[in-house]
Design an enzyme around this catalytic site. Structure first.
Site, mmCIF file in Angstrom:
data_model
loop_
_atom_site.group_PDB
_atom_site.id
_atom_site.type_symbol
_atom_site.label_atom_id
_atom_site.label_comp_id
_atom_site.label_asym_id
_atom_site.label_seq_id
_atom_site.Cartn_x
_atom_site.Cartn_y
_atom_site.Cartn_z
ATOM 1 N N HIS A 1 0.856 -1.191 0.000
ATOM 2 C CA HIS A 1 0.000 0.000 0.000
ATOM 3 C C HIS A 1 0.896 1.247 0.000
ATOM 4 O O HIS A 1 1.852 1.318 0.768
ATOM 5 C CB HIS A 1 -0.915 -0.001 1.229
ATOM 6 C CG HIS A 1 -1.837 1.165 1.248
ATOM 7 N ND1 HIS A 1 -2.983 1.205 0.464
ATOM 8 C CD2 HIS A 1 -1.771 2.352 1.894
ATOM 9 C CE1 HIS A 1 -3.576 2.373 0.647
ATOM 10 N NE2 HIS A 1 -2.865 3.080 1.515
ATOM 11 N N GLU B 1 -9.341 -9.737 6.731
ATOM 12 C CA GLU B 1 -10.640 -9.464 6.102
ATOM 13 C C GLU B 1 -10.964 -7.985 5.994
ATOM 14 O O GLU B 1 -11.913 -7.595 5.319
ATOM 15 C CB GLU B 1 -11.748 -10.223 6.835
ATOM 16 C CG GLU B 1 -11.653 -11.712 6.560
ATOM 17 C CD GLU B 1 -12.900 -12.480 6.950
ATOM 18 O OE1 GLU B 1 -13.901 -11.858 7.333
ATOM 19 O OE2 GLU B 1 -12.849 -13.716 6.880
ATOM 20 N N ASP C 1 -6.755 -2.970 4.289
ATOM 21 C CA ASP C 1 -5.457 -2.444 4.759
ATOM 22 C C ASP C 1 -5.295 -2.541 6.279
ATOM 23 O O ASP C 1 -4.615 -1.718 6.891
ATOM 24 C CB ASP C 1 -5.262 -0.978 4.319
ATOM 25 C CG ASP C 1 -5.344 -0.800 2.815
ATOM 26 O OD1 ASP C 1 -4.919 -1.710 2.084
ATOM 27 O OD2 ASP C 1 -5.823 0.259 2.363
ATOM 28 N N ALA D 1 10.425 3.500 -2.164
ATOM 29 C CA ALA D 1 9.885 2.573 -1.157
ATOM 30 C C ALA D 1 9.306 1.291 -1.760
ATOM 31 O O ALA D 1 9.811 0.203 -1.505
ATOM 32 C CB ALA D 1 8.830 3.289 -0.313
HETATM 33 C C1 GRF Z 1 1.084 0.672 -6.437
HETATM 34 O O1 GRF Z 1 1.095 2.016 -6.077
HETATM 35 C C2 GRF Z 1 0.732 -0.162 -5.234
HETATM 36 O O2 GRF Z 1 1.179 0.381 -4.035
HETATM 37 C C3 GRF Z 1 -0.759 -0.160 -5.265
HETATM 38 O O3 GRF Z 1 -1.088 -0.205 -6.636
HETATM 39 C C4 GRF Z 1 -0.029 0.350 -7.415
HETATM 40 C C5 GRF Z 1 0.347 -0.656 -8.453
HETATM 41 O O4 GRF Z 1 1.269 -0.179 -9.407
HETATM 42 N N1 GRF Z 1 -1.287 -1.215 -4.446
HETATM 43 P P1 GRF Z 1 1.978 -1.165 -10.411
HETATM 44 O O5 GRF Z 1 0.893 -1.879 -11.221
HETATM 45 O O6 GRF Z 1 2.787 -2.133 -9.623
HETATM 46 O O7 GRF Z 1 2.812 -0.305 -11.293
#
Ligand code: GRF
Length: 217
Positions: free
Chosen positions: A118, A156, A159, A188
């Site tokens: 996330h 469930e 996040d 990150a």
């Molecule tokens: C990323 O920002 C991830 O944190 C979120 O969805 C985005 C996916 O980007 N869960 P990608 O398809 O990996 O470029």
């Protein structure tokens, strides 16, 4: 944690919905030899046209697609998704930008074996409605000076699962949601996700009482 992850090869299945830059980070880490004991069991998308599938094919990783539009209702789609997942026999499921709410049955059957990335420091800017650029728009609106990314196990809630790894990223005065999204990915996300897989594959992280405990050394 299942015994298999602690001892032998860890079969990792990646679920995607988009461009797949996080998937690429995993493929690159594997190519560089940074994921010993990890075998890529495949990449499954809910959308046939996404670039993530191309990235997987280029790396000669098995691909599949389970699209909600091909099923009469949600329940049939969820059954097909779970079936496709099980056929790959994964030890670990990685949600790398997978924009589908994970079926409860899958969470039950793969308890503490599904991780998600996330793009914020949970518990900030997460939960229902916080995905994609919305996360970064909210961070800029609030004026935080640090944001980042989080890898967590999936439960469930949205996040809410046990946090495995977090990394902070500076927010700059001149940032737009797009520039912040890019920096969070580069500094990150693309580092944390391979690191998380490596830790789990090496049996160095376990969930106890709803929290992740590291077993380093
Ligand atoms: C990323 O920002 C991830 O944190 C979120 O969805 C985005 C996916 O980007 N869960 P990608 O398809 O990996 O470029």
């Amino acid at each position: 944690m299942p015994e298999k992850i602690e001892s032998g090869t860890c079969r990792v299945l990646v679920l995607v919905s988009g461009g797949g830059t996080n998937l690429q980070a995993i493929l690159d880490a594997k190519e560089r030899g940074e994921l010993p004991g990890v075998e890529l069991a495949g990449v499954i998308s809910n959308n046939p046209g996404v670039y993530a599938l191309e990235r997987a094919k280029k790396a000669q990783v098995w691909t599949g697609c389970v699209s909600p539009g091909d099923f009469p209702d949600r329940s049939a789609f969820e059954k097909a998704l779970l079936c496709a997942v099980k056929e790959r026999n994964p030890d670990l499921i990685v949600l790398a930008g997978f924009l589908v709410v994970i079926p409860k049955e899958m969470i039950r059957q793969y308890q503490n074996r599904i991780i998600n990335i996330h793009p914020s420091l949970i518990p900030s800017f997460c939960g229902k409605g916080y995905y994609g650029l919305r996360v970064h728009e909210a961070a800029l609106r609030r004026g935080v000076k640090l944001t980042g990314a989080t890898v967590h196990f999936v439960d469930e809630g949205t996040d809410t699962g046990p946090i495995l790894l977090q990394k902070a990223v500076e927010v700059r005065q001149e940032d737009t949601p797009q520039s912040l999204q890019r920096r969070v990915m580069e500094e990150a996300e693309w580092k944390l996700l391979p690191e998380a897989i490596s830790l789990i594959a090496a049996g160095k992280a376990e969930v106890r009482d709803g929290r992740v405990h590291r077993k380093d050394g």
